[in-house]
Enzyme design. Structure first.
Site, short mmCIF file in Angstrom:
data_model
loop_
_atom_site.label_atom_id
_atom_site.label_comp_id
_atom_site.label_asym_id
_atom_site.label_seq_id
_atom_site.Cartn_x
_atom_site.Cartn_y
_atom_site.Cartn_z
N PRO A 95 40.67 39.64 27.19
CG PRO A 95 40.31 40.65 25.12
CD PRO A 95 41.09 40.78 26.37
CD GLU A 122 45.55 46.81 18.56
OE1 GLU A 122 45.19 45.65 18.32
OE2 GLU A 122 44.76 47.77 18.59
NE ARG A 160 27.11 41.16 45.13
CZ ARG A 160 26.09 41.92 45.52
NH1 ARG A 160 26.18 43.21 45.51
NH2 ARG A 160 24.97 41.37 45.91
CG ASP A 175 24.12 38.36 45.33
OD1 ASP A 175 23.18 39.12 45.57
OD2 ASP A 175 25.33 38.67 45.47
#
Ligand code: ADE
Length: 256
Positions: A95, A122, A160, A175
């Site tokens: 993150p 963690e 893709r 897209d």
């Protein structure tokens, strides 16, 4: 040559979700990409095959130890080198990484391969990150239980982009995000569904009109749903046609 993807993970079975199903499953079978997993547990030197330990300084949870991860990365790099791939990047899904977007996916799709590092618990011993990781990548501002789902999201959106993966080669070029806009709406049979009709223009057969309508819908939707994206598009400059179409859209939206 297939896109060579080595993944360091404690849960290799999870990756069957992309190697066995749908568009990515087909791409895998057709040799468009190859996925090899390395389990850090196989590189431990203790009887319990432990890969984690308590955090120095205390606190909740466990931390992944550097050594089993480093040995896994070395194996992955060795495999890639044997295939002739040099300087393969090690990407840690986290993150704290750079947010994944269309441009980044496109950039990766032009590489011959990469090594993905999936964390659990963690986190990972910081020394491993400093010494072995080339880039940290995030799939959004939320915390997952591990990097595996993020790695699969990354692989899916890269695959893709590659020629030969989608049934219709034009799909990827149409897209959302490709031209900085969201995609126009789609309709299929029946012509009337519970009283709602398909927009007439889509049945007109007039391709120039359909193209303009779709572009207008893309502009309008981006303006309505993603003002952040719209700002970027606006800052990059819109064509005269785009400006006119958007003004029309705004007018009809406001008079609804
Ligand atoms: N691992 C845990 N959360 C993540 C996120 N948001 N993106 C990428 N990897 C992650």
């Amino acid at each position: 040559m297939p896109f060579e993807c080595d993944v360091i993970t404690l849960f290799p079975e999870m990756f069957s979700a992309i190697t066995q199903y749908g568009i990515t499953g087909k791409a895998c079978k057709n040799g468009i990409f190859q996925l090899v997993t390395w389990n850090p547990r196989d590189f431990t030197h203790n009887n319990h095959r432990t890969v984690d330990d308590d955090p120095y300084g205390g606190g909740p949870g466990m931390v992944m130890m550097a050594q089993p991860l480093e040995d896994s990365i070395i194996q992955a790099k060795t495999r890639q080198i044997k295939l002739g791939l040099k300087n393969t990047r090690v990407i840690y899904l986290s993150p704290q990484g750079k947010p994944l977007d269309h441009e980044t996916a496109k950039m990766f799709s032009n590489l011959p391969g990469f090594i993905l590092l999936c964390g659990r618990y963690e986190g990972i011993d910081e020394r491993l990150i400093i010494n072995q990781v080339d880039m940290e990548l995030s799939i959004g501002d939320y915390v997952l239980s591990g990097g595996e789902l993020a790695a699969m999201v990354l692989i899916d959106c890269i695959i893709r982009q590659m020629p030969g993966t989608l049934g219709d080669p034009e799909s990827a070029t149409q897209d959302s995000f490709v031209n900085g806009l969201l995609e126009h709406p789609h309709y299929t049979r029946p012509e009337q569904y519970k009283g709602d009709c398909v927009p007439e223009i889509l049945m007109s057969g007039n391709h120039a009109h359909i193209r303009r309508w779709r572009l207008q819908q893309s502009l309008g939707r981006t303006w309505l749903k993603r003002p952040d994206l719209f700002e970027l598009k606006f800052a990059q400059g819109m064509t005269g046609e785009e400006e006119i179409l958007l003004e029309e859209f705004k007018k009809s939206y406001k008079s609804r």
